[in-house]
Design a protein around this motif. Structure first.
Motif, PDB file in Angstrom:
ATOM      1  N   ASN A 186       0.834   3.912  -3.280  1.00  0.00           N
ATOM      2  CA  ASN A 186      -0.068   5.077  -2.730  1.00  0.00           C
ATOM      3  C   ASN A 186       0.916   6.251  -2.756  1.00  0.00           C
ATOM      4  OD1 ASN A 186      -2.943   4.149  -3.873  1.00  0.00           O
ATOM      5  ND2 ASN A 186      -2.197   2.412  -1.822  1.00  0.00           N
TER       6      ASN A 186
ATOM      7  N   VAL B  20       2.175   9.885  -2.828  1.00  0.00           N
ATOM      8  CA  VAL B  20       2.338  11.202  -3.558  1.00  0.00           C
ATOM      9  C   VAL B  20       2.990  11.778  -2.490  1.00  0.00           C
ATOM     10  CG1 VAL B  20       0.131  10.081  -4.232  1.00  0.00           C
ATOM     11  CG2 VAL B  20      -0.048  11.580  -1.989  1.00  0.00           C
TER      12      VAL B  20
ATOM     13  N   GLN C   4      -2.855   7.252 -12.178  1.00  0.00           N
ATOM     14  CA  GLN C   4      -2.352   5.991 -12.955  1.00  0.00           C
ATOM     15  C   GLN C   4      -1.734   5.950 -14.457  1.00  0.00           C
ATOM     16  OE1 GLN C   4      -3.497   3.570 -11.081  1.00  0.00           O
ATOM     17  NE2 GLN C   4      -3.891   5.277  -9.579  1.00  0.00           N
TER      18      GLN C   4
ATOM     19  N   ARG D  12      -3.738  14.212  -2.400  1.00  0.00           N
ATOM     20  CA  ARG D  12      -3.896  13.770  -4.158  1.00  0.00           C
ATOM     21  C   ARG D  12      -4.077  12.695  -4.631  1.00  0.00           C
ATOM     22  NH1 ARG D  12       0.095  13.074  -7.673  1.00  0.00           N
ATOM     23  NH2 ARG D  12       1.730  13.631  -7.018  1.00  0.00           N
ATOM     24  N   ALA D  13      -4.795  11.919  -5.328  1.00  0.00           N
ATOM     25  CA  ALA D  13      -5.343  10.166  -5.459  1.00  0.00           C
ATOM     26  C   ALA D  13      -3.592  10.648  -6.261  1.00  0.00           C
ATOM     27  CB  ALA D  13      -5.862  10.729  -6.529  1.00  0.00           C
ATOM     28  N   VAL D  14      -2.919   8.985  -6.225  1.00  0.00           N
ATOM     29  CA  VAL D  14      -2.406   8.342  -7.183  1.00  0.00           C
ATOM     30  C   VAL D  14      -2.737   8.181  -8.680  1.00  0.00           C
ATOM     31  CG1 VAL D  14      -0.568   6.608  -6.986  1.00  0.00           C
ATOM     32  CG2 VAL D  14      -1.314   7.116  -4.869  1.00  0.00           C
TER      33      VAL D  14
ATOM     34  N   ASP E 278       0.943  -0.766   0.652  1.00  0.00           N
ATOM     35  CA  ASP E 278       0.423   0.121   0.060  1.00  0.00           C
ATOM     36  C   ASP E 278       0.806   1.344  -0.522  1.00  0.00           C
ATOM     37  OD1 ASP E 278      -2.504   1.274   0.664  1.00  0.00           O
ATOM     38  OD2 ASP E 278      -1.850   1.845   2.818  1.00  0.00           O
TER      39      ASP E 278
ATOM     40  N   GLU F 260      -5.994  17.243   2.139  1.00  0.00           N
ATOM     41  CA  GLU F 260      -6.278  15.994   1.381  1.00  0.00           C
ATOM     42  C   GLU F 260      -4.641  15.276   0.672  1.00  0.00           C
ATOM     43  OE1 GLU F 260      -9.124  12.877   0.527  1.00  0.00           O
ATOM     44  OE2 GLU F 260      -9.769  14.522   1.903  1.00  0.00           O
TER      45      GLU F 260
END
Length: 188
Positions: free
Chosen positions: A9, A11, A171, A167-169, A5, A165
């Protein structure tokens, strides 16, 4: 958080605030760094921590390292750079010249130690970002930090609590980066 994980994940967290990692968290950060791949067990790295008033002192060192004709804006920016997080970990590569382990491998090992700190930070919920820039390669900064001739600053790791928060990883497709060898000519 398990290892996969953290690897999949992590960042960068460029906006950081207090609190900095506590003593127990720091211990884990550095223990993770010391597990970096290290051909020859040279441990070609060392770390400096900078926090509190030392952050402003580092900013002054950055400002003094600028050219004499630097603009007031550039001087102000240099002074503020270390203040972007409550804790900086400076990663220093210590390369042993003329060793059977090539210098490049020693530098890579130090980079892996830096990455270990980033992964351990993410696994503990600590925000972190790796920065370099001109001040990582400036001889006046190196002297001010007490680096020896065989040492090179390779990372400023900024650590703290993310202001927002993460940011999203992003893709990416593994197939864009991995090929089998030998390569087959697509024209055949």
């Amino acid at each position: 958080m398990d290892a996969l994980d953290a690897l999949l994940n992590r960042v960068s967290a460029p906006r950081l605030t207090a609190p900095a990692p506590d003593a127990a968290q720091r211990e884990l950060l550095f223990r993770a760094a010391l597990r970096a791949p290290d051909h020859g067990q040279l441990r070609p790295w060392r770390f400096l921590t900078v926090e509190g008033e030392a952050l402003a002192q580092l900013g002054e060192l950055f400002a003094r390292a600028l050219p004499a004709d630097a603009s007031p804006e550039a001087v102000a920016k240099a002074r503020a750079m270390p203040l972007r997080a409550p804790l900086l970990v400076l990663v220093i590569a210590r390369v042993q010249a003329n060793h059977k382990v090539p210098a490049q491998e020693q530098m890579l090992a130090a980079g892996c130690a830096a990455h270990g700190i980033l992964l351990a930070a993410h696994a503990q919920g600590i925000g972190a970002v790796w920065r370099t820039g001109d001040m990582a390669y400036n001889p006046q900064v190196a002297a001010g930090l007490g680096l020896d001739g065989d040492e090179q600053l390779i990372a400023y790791l900024y650590l703290g609590t993310p202001e927002r928060e993460l940011r999203a990883v992003p893709q990416v497709q593994v197939s864009d980066f991995v090929r089998a060898w030998p390569l087959i000519d697509s024209a055949e």
